[in-house]
Write a protein that holds these residues in place. Structure first.
Motif, PDB file in Angstrom:
ATOM      1  N   GLU A 316      39.047 -30.851  -0.264  1.00  0.00           N
ATOM      2  CA  GLU A 316      39.338 -32.136   0.600  1.00  0.00           C
ATOM      3  C   GLU A 316      37.932 -33.561  -0.552  1.00  0.00           C
ATOM      4  O   GLU A 316      38.582 -34.661  -1.324  1.00  0.00           O
ATOM      5  N   CYS A 317      36.581 -32.818  -0.868  1.00  0.00           N
ATOM      6  CA  CYS A 317      36.204 -33.790  -2.118  1.00  0.00           C
ATOM      7  C   CYS A 317      35.830 -32.929  -3.174  1.00  0.00           C
ATOM      8  O   CYS A 317      35.038 -33.690  -4.219  1.00  0.00           O
ATOM      9  N   ALA A 324      36.814 -27.446   3.502  1.00  0.00           N
ATOM     10  CA  ALA A 324      38.351 -28.489   3.546  1.00  0.00           C
ATOM     11  C   ALA A 324      37.354 -28.977   5.561  1.00  0.00           C
ATOM     12  O   ALA A 324      37.720 -30.333   5.547  1.00  0.00           O
ATOM     13  N   CYS A 327      34.201 -30.477   5.898  1.00  0.00           N
ATOM     14  CA  CYS A 327      33.779 -31.666   4.990  1.00  0.00           C
ATOM     15  C   CYS A 327      34.116 -32.939   5.913  1.00  0.00           C
ATOM     16  O   CYS A 327      34.538 -33.292   6.724  1.00  0.00           O
ATOM     17  N   THR A 330      37.445 -34.447   5.833  1.00  0.00           N
ATOM     18  CA  THR A 330      37.926 -34.861   7.122  1.00  0.00           C
ATOM     19  C   THR A 330      37.213 -35.055   8.893  1.00  0.00           C
ATOM     20  O   THR A 330      38.406 -35.071   9.189  1.00  0.00           O
TER      21      THR A 330
END
Length: 341
Positions: A316-317, A324, A327, A330
């Motif tokens: 995600e990042c 993820a 995160c 999220t």
């Protein structure tokens, strides 16, 4: 015994003897013959012989025109009884008595055929006695059913010539009842007139007690039903706003369940992928350093876990050290999705 009774619906027609209803037929036939005339029934018990007279010291049979009125009546009763018995049997049974001239001979022949000799009757009485001793009343059986079974055995014994005393029937009932009648049994046993208690009176008291138990059971069930109904009726009525909130909460719970299962699958896939990458990196590093370092089992597990966690990359990042599903981006997106739902 066969419950199908093949007989007419009129008192002018005798009961029909079948292959397996002799006990029933014998008792019914006795009272049918008595209803016709007592002399007809006596013809089955006393052997009729033609009237005789002595002529010149020799016993000779009288001619019919010499018979007295009493002798004519006795002969007529015998003939009528023979005819009734022959009409009360099937053609296959008629062959047993077709050549017999007297009512007693016909009656005794049928009794010998279906009841057997004295030794056979004694054997049947022994079997009846065994059934009587082992007869008990089941928990799901009624007093009426138990009384019917007990009377049936007693009547079978009477038909074979042995009467079961009424006191024995009373004692049999008291020791054969289930546990729910224990209080009533104690009360009857301790009563002053127990020794003179008749069988019919005992069964009447037990039927009354059975009705009382059934009534109490119904009242108890009814009281429980009323209490449950009252609890339901006393429950507070929800307003429209509360019902709307309740529906929304149910919808949120349903969506959370779906998302939880989807996130678990994503978490598992990310963890598996990152775990495989970490294992390959660990193997390359170990090979470059010579691969000769040896540590204990516990240290290997802890070190590998810290190493693998540092190698995990978030999709995600693009950061390291988490997946993820955990995160911050999220989690923030999930929060906004729940609020909008």
């Amino acid at each position: 015994m066969d419950d199908r009774i093949e007989e007419g619906g009129s008192t002018t027609r005798p009961p029909l003897l079948a292959d397996s209803n002799y006990d029933y037929w014998k008792n019914r036939m006795k009272w049918y013959l008595k209803s016709q005339d007592e002399a007809i029934w006596r013809a089955t018990q006393n052997l009729w012989t033609p009237p005789t007279t002595i002529v010149n010291g020799v016993i000779t049979v009288k001619s019919e025109n010499q018979w007295s009125t009493t002798e004519s009546v006795t002969c007529a009763a015998n003939s009528k009884t023979v005819s009734i018995i022959q009409c009360a049997v099937r053609p296959s049974v008629f062959k047993i008595i077709q050549n017999l001239k007297t009512a007693k001979e016909s009656w005794d022949a049928l009794q010998l055929t279906y009841e057997g000799t004295k030794s056979v009757r004694n054997s049947k009485l022994h079997l009846i006695s065994t059934r009587f001793e082992y007869l008990t009343m089941n928990d799901n059986e009624t007093i009426a059913d138990f009384e019917k079974n007990l009377r049936y055995i007693a009547n079978e014994s009477i038909a074979l010539g042995e009467v079961i005393p009424e006191s024995k029937l009373v004692r049999k009932v008291l020791i054969s009842l289930p546990e729910k009648f224990s209080s009533k049994i104690d009360a009857i046993s301790e009563s002053t007139d127990f020794e003179n208690l008749r069988f019919d009176d005992l069964m009447g008291k037990l039927r009354t007690h059975e009705m009382t138990l059934a009534m109490r059971s119904r009242d108890k069930f009814k009281s429980k039903s009323v209490a449950f109904k009252t609890d339901v009726e006393d429950a507070p009525v929800k307003t429209d706003e509360q019902q709307l909130i309740h529906v929304q909460l149910a919808l949120v719970t349903k969506n959370m369940g779906k998302m939880y299962r989807r996130f678990n699958m994503t978490k598992l896939n990310d963890y598996t992928s990152s775990n495989q990458k970490g294992n390959r990196s660990f193997q390359k590093k170990n090979e470059s350093e010579g691969g000769n370092q040896r540590v204990t089992k516990g240290e290997t597990s802890k070190g590998r876990y810290r190493f693998e966690k540092e190698q995990i990359q978030c999709h995600e990042c693009q950061g390291f050290g988490h997946i993820a599903a955990k995160c911050a981006n999220t989690l923030e997106r999930q929060k906004k999705s729940f609020i909008s739902t």
